[in-house]
Scaffold this motif. Structure first.
Motif, short mmCIF file in Angstrom:
data_model
loop_
_atom_site.label_atom_id
_atom_site.label_comp_id
_atom_site.label_asym_id
_atom_site.label_seq_id
_atom_site.Cartn_x
_atom_site.Cartn_y
_atom_site.Cartn_z
N PHE A 1 -10.79 -4.61 -19.97
CA PHE A 1 -9.91 -3.76 -20.77
C PHE A 1 -9.47 -2.61 -19.88
O PHE A 1 -10.29 -1.97 -19.22
N GLY A 2 -8.16 -2.37 -19.83
CA GLY A 2 -7.64 -1.31 -18.99
C GLY A 2 -6.45 -0.62 -19.61
O GLY A 2 -5.95 -1.03 -20.66
N ALA A 3 -5.98 0.43 -18.95
CA ALA A 3 -4.83 1.16 -19.48
C ALA A 3 -4.19 1.98 -18.36
O ALA A 3 -4.82 2.28 -17.34
N ARG A 4 -2.92 2.32 -18.59
CA ARG A 4 -2.17 3.23 -17.71
C ARG A 4 -1.74 4.42 -18.55
O ARG A 4 -1.34 4.26 -19.70
N ASP A 5 -1.81 5.61 -17.98
CA ASP A 5 -1.59 6.82 -18.76
C ASP A 5 -0.19 6.87 -19.40
O ASP A 5 0.70 6.10 -19.05
N GLN A 6 -0.03 7.80 -20.30
CA GLN A 6 1.15 7.87 -21.15
C GLN A 6 2.46 8.00 -20.38
O GLN A 6 3.51 7.54 -20.85
N PHE A 7 2.43 8.62 -19.21
CA PHE A 7 3.65 8.88 -18.46
C PHE A 7 3.79 8.01 -17.21
O PHE A 7 4.79 8.11 -16.51
N GLY A 8 2.78 7.20 -16.93
CA GLY A 8 2.86 6.32 -15.77
C GLY A 8 2.56 6.99 -14.45
O GLY A 8 2.97 6.50 -13.39
N ILE A 9 1.83 8.11 -14.48
CA ILE A 9 1.51 8.83 -13.24
C ILE A 9 0.67 7.95 -12.31
O ILE A 9 0.87 7.94 -11.10
N ALA A 10 -0.29 7.23 -12.89
CA ALA A 10 -1.13 6.32 -12.11
C ALA A 10 -0.60 4.90 -12.27
O ALA A 10 -0.32 4.46 -13.40
N PRO A 11 -0.46 4.14 -11.20
CA PRO A 11 0.08 2.78 -11.30
C PRO A 11 -1.00 1.74 -11.52
O PRO A 11 -2.18 1.96 -11.20
N LEU A 12 -0.60 0.57 -12.05
CA LEU A 12 -1.52 -0.56 -12.19
C LEU A 12 -0.69 -1.85 -12.16
O LEU A 12 0.15 -2.07 -13.02
N PHE A 13 -0.92 -2.65 -11.13
CA PHE A 13 -0.19 -3.90 -10.93
C PHE A 13 -1.13 -5.08 -11.14
O PHE A 13 -2.33 -4.98 -10.87
N TYR A 14 -0.56 -6.21 -11.58
CA TYR A 14 -1.42 -7.37 -11.81
C TYR A 14 -0.63 -8.66 -11.72
O TYR A 14 0.60 -8.69 -11.83
N ALA A 15 -1.38 -9.74 -11.53
CA ALA A 15 -0.81 -11.08 -11.49
C ALA A 15 -1.87 -12.07 -11.97
O ALA A 15 -3.07 -11.79 -11.88
N THR A 16 -1.42 -13.22 -12.44
CA THR A 16 -2.33 -14.30 -12.81
C THR A 16 -2.08 -15.46 -11.86
O THR A 16 -0.95 -15.94 -11.73
N VAL A 17 -3.14 -15.87 -11.16
CA VAL A 17 -3.05 -16.98 -10.21
C VAL A 17 -3.97 -18.08 -10.73
O VAL A 17 -5.20 -17.96 -10.66
N GLY A 18 -3.38 -19.13 -11.28
CA GLY A 18 -4.19 -20.14 -11.94
C GLY A 18 -4.86 -19.48 -13.14
O GLY A 18 -4.20 -18.95 -14.02
N ARG A 19 -6.19 -19.47 -13.15
CA ARG A 19 -6.93 -18.80 -14.22
C ARG A 19 -7.61 -17.53 -13.71
O ARG A 19 -8.51 -17.00 -14.35
N ASP A 20 -7.15 -17.03 -12.56
CA ASP A 20 -7.67 -15.77 -12.01
C ASP A 20 -6.70 -14.64 -12.30
O ASP A 20 -5.49 -14.73 -12.00
N PHE A 21 -7.20 -13.55 -12.86
CA PHE A 21 -6.43 -12.33 -13.09
C PHE A 21 -6.74 -11.38 -11.94
O PHE A 21 -7.91 -11.07 -11.67
N VAL A 22 -5.70 -10.90 -11.26
CA VAL A 22 -5.85 -10.07 -10.07
C VAL A 22 -5.11 -8.75 -10.31
O VAL A 22 -3.98 -8.76 -10.80
N PHE A 23 -5.74 -7.61 -9.99
CA PHE A 23 -5.08 -6.32 -10.22
C PHE A 23 -5.32 -5.36 -9.07
O PHE A 23 -6.25 -5.54 -8.27
N GLY A 24 -4.47 -4.34 -9.00
CA GLY A 24 -4.64 -3.32 -7.97
C GLY A 24 -3.76 -2.11 -8.23
O GLY A 24 -2.76 -2.19 -8.94
N SER A 25 -4.13 -0.99 -7.62
CA SER A 25 -3.33 0.23 -7.72
C SER A 25 -2.02 0.12 -6.96
O SER A 25 -1.08 0.86 -7.24
N GLU A 26 -1.98 -0.77 -5.99
CA GLU A 26 -0.74 -1.06 -5.27
C GLU A 26 -0.60 -2.57 -5.16
O GLU A 26 -1.60 -3.31 -5.23
N ILE A 27 0.63 -3.01 -4.97
CA ILE A 27 0.88 -4.44 -4.88
C ILE A 27 0.24 -5.03 -3.64
O ILE A 27 -0.15 -6.20 -3.62
N LYS A 28 0.06 -4.21 -2.59
CA LYS A 28 -0.58 -4.70 -1.36
C LYS A 28 -1.95 -5.30 -1.65
O LYS A 28 -2.34 -6.28 -1.01
N ALA A 29 -2.68 -4.70 -2.59
CA ALA A 29 -4.01 -5.23 -2.92
C ALA A 29 -3.89 -6.59 -3.59
O ALA A 29 -4.69 -7.50 -3.32
N VAL A 30 -2.89 -6.77 -4.45
CA VAL A 30 -2.69 -8.06 -5.11
C VAL A 30 -2.26 -9.11 -4.10
O VAL A 30 -2.71 -10.27 -4.13
#
Length: 621
Positions: free
Chosen positions: A136-165
């Protein structure tokens, strides 16, 4: 602010690889130069890079609850953590650190997903609940902090920057054409779009749940303006002025919480000057301020920055940027922004964060959000002028259709006619891309909740659009978060506080725009804080030299990226259209009419840098 990342096996299965989690975490080292942490268990892996701001010695993550069943990684700050901590301790919860974000774990234990309504902060977090086997996660009301994600097969992958994904094996690198269309049509990208097909950005004010049923996102907060028919509170102007002063002062005080030095960005405009003045009134030592100066008089603001710094007695640091400094940093800017841009001023932001870090100041406050909440942009005045001329003539059919798609209302106008934008794009796109346009046209997908625009004042319609289309993913996203954290500096924005924003929503429009005077109530409130010359100066949009200056400087790599051969090979844009723009921009004395005219050629140029930086395929590959 820090960097977080992770993997969650939606269907369970084999253990997450330590090596992959470490590789993902390492891509975020610039966001968190002070420490790192990892947690790997069956079906889940979490990574963390720390920028130490509060509780320097025991606050590293991931954090866990008392019985090690809930684990947290959080990028951000919880400004009301002291009150919440006391409440949780009174209910029997035990804390292992003094860090602010640990309170999220215990709030989740006590209140479940609904705890989001209790926190005031800037954050993007992920909680792993091992009992329920969910994230369970969230991003603040104004989007000051980023959160990126993708689903690869049945794996959910997330990161503060797309480089991590992208560090996760098996992620395909492909341009999201609708993302490109957004950049050319709007102030910037709008979540959930990114420039990477299959990689999403969690929108501001949204939460996300990942479990055996898949991935689900939902809004937990939004700006709500009163319907015009409801009217506004029957209050005096002075009561609103006093309330906004109280809310803003308390917001600044909350954002001074840190176990490290806190400074300010000082542009010389009303918003940053007001924030800096309130800061100085609440600290004992001179505030360290950081400003950008340009070698071109038309866009240089140093005289106003110096007025404020001298008036307040700040320890002022001034950094000058010229065209050479801009072109030498553009590649780094695109690497950190992870998207093409429409202006070069991200280079100035990168220089400022480097200066703050070099002077030992890892936290800075600035004035973002005031223009959007209090009618500070020229567009608010233009709208008022158009309204003063009476009802406009009938809207052409195609324009009405596009406005209805994007805004849910054919009468809403924002920045430019959408048909003019569409025409310009179709000239710019290559024939191959133009043939696909109807498939990726950004107007086919929702970019805002159009129900929020219904029956509210036109000024508030623009305010909502500015918050959603300009602020969250651009001004505090690629321009804010990514340029700040590129050098390990955290940005805090006192105007982007829940209490300040909700008060702004309730205010009558004429307190924001009085006649054609923007930010009227802020100026009235600021008179006891800010020099009169700052209050009275004409609104000055922050900008930096663009492609006309780069072309006239004869930068070799700029010529190469804009050459017909390169444009033709990439396949996204029409070489003849780019050559025509280049010829026009290169003329002696040519300059763009900012802010009404976009630097289209800069988007082409930085898109080329984006393709190079992230090894993206040419069209058709």
């Amino acid at each position: 602010m820090c960097g977080i990342c992770g993997i969650f096996r939606i269907s369970g299965g084999q253990r997450v690889s330590w090596d992959v989690i470490k590789a993902m975490t390492q891509t975020l080292a610039h966001r968190g130069p002070d420490d790192c942490g990892h947690f790997v268990n069956d079906g889940v892996g979490l990574g963390f890079r720390r920028l130490s701001i509060i509780d320097l010695f025991t606050g590293n993550q991931p954090l866990a609850n008392e019985d090690q069943t809930i684990f947290l990684v959080c990028n951000g700050e919880i400004f009301n953590h002291r009150e919440l901590r006391a409440e949780m301790i009174a209910k029997g919860h035990r804390f292992r650190s003094q860090t602010d974000v640990e309170v999220l774990i215990h709030l989740y234990e006590e209140l479940g997903d609904g705890f989001l309504g209790r926190i005031n902060g800037q954050f993007a977090f992920m909680l792993f609940d091992s009992v329920r086997n969910r994230l369970f996660g969230a991003r603040d009301q104004f989007g000051i902090a980023p959160l990126f994600y993708a689903t690869v097969g049945r794996d959910f992958v997330f990161g503060s920057e797309i480089k991590a994904v992208l560090a996760y094996p098996g992620i395909e690198r492909r341009v999201d054409l609708t993302g490109l269309d957004q950049v050319l049509s709007l102030p910037g990208l709008v979540s959930p779009r990114t420039m990477f097909a299959g990689i999403n950005s969690l929108p501001p004010g949204h939460c996300i749940t990942v479990n055996e049923h898949g991935v689900r996102t939902a809004a937990f907060w939004d700006l709500i303006f009163p319907a015009e028919s409801e009217g506004y509170e029957c209050r005096s102007e002075s009561s609103y002025r006093d309330e906004i002063e109280h809310c803003l002062v308390e917001s600044v005080r909350r954002r001074l919480q840190a176990d490290v030095p806190v400074g300010a960005y000082l542009s010389g405009g009303l918003d940053s000057s007001l924030v800096t003045s309130i800061m100085q009134a609440n600290v004992a030592d001179p505030v360290r301020t950081f400003s950008i100066a340009f070698d071109q008089q038309l866009i240089d603001e140093r005289q106003f920055q110096r007025i404020v710094a001298r008036d307040l007695g700040c320890r002022h640091h001034e950094v000058e940027l010229d065209v050479n400094g801009i072109e030498s940093r553009l590649r780094g800017v695109i690497w950190h922004a992870e998207c093409p841009l429409k202006e070069t001023y991200n280079t100035a932001s990168l220089v400022l964060s480097a200066a703050a870090r070099a002077h030992g100041v890892p936290v800075v406050l600035s004035g973002e959000g005031a223009d959007e909440l209090f009618a500070g942009y020229l567009g608010y005045r233009f709208d008022a002028f158009r309204r003063s001329r009476g009802a406009p003539g009938p809207t052409p059919a195609r324009e009405a259709e596009l406005r209805f798609r994007v805004f849910g209302d054919a009468t809403v106008f924002y920045e430019k006619n959408l048909t003019d934008i569409e025409t310009g794009k179709l000239v710019l796109y290559s024939p191959a891309l133009g043939a696909q346009f109807r498939d990726f046209d950004f107007t086919k997908w929702d970019v805002i909740d159009t129900s929020r625009l219904k029956n509210i004042h036109p000024l508030h319609q623009r305010s909502y659009l500015d918050m959603k289309l300009r602020l969250g993913d651009h001004l505090v996203g690629d321009h804010g978060d990514r340029m700040l954290l590129a050098n390990g500096v955290e940005g805090r924005f006192p105007f982007l506080d829940i209490e300040v924003a909700e008060l702004a929503c309730r205010m009558p429009p004429d307190l924001k725009l009085r006649g054609y005077e923007e930010k009227y109530i802020l100026k009235e409130m600021a008179r006891k804080y800010v020099p009169q010359s700052i209050i009275e100066r004409e609104k000055y949009g922050f900008n930096a030299p663009g492609t006309p200056f780069l072309l006239r400087s004869g930068v070799e790599w700029v010529e190469e990226l804009l050459s017909p051969e390169t444009i033709r090979r990439q396949g996204y844009f029409d070489p003849a259209a780019v050559a025509e723009l280049k010829h026009r921009y290169s003329q002696p004395g040519f300059h763009l009419n900012v802010p009404t005219e976009d630097d289209v050629l800069l988007t082409v140029l930085t898109f080329g840098l984006f393709l190079e930086a992230f090894d993206m395929p040419d069209l058709g590959q």
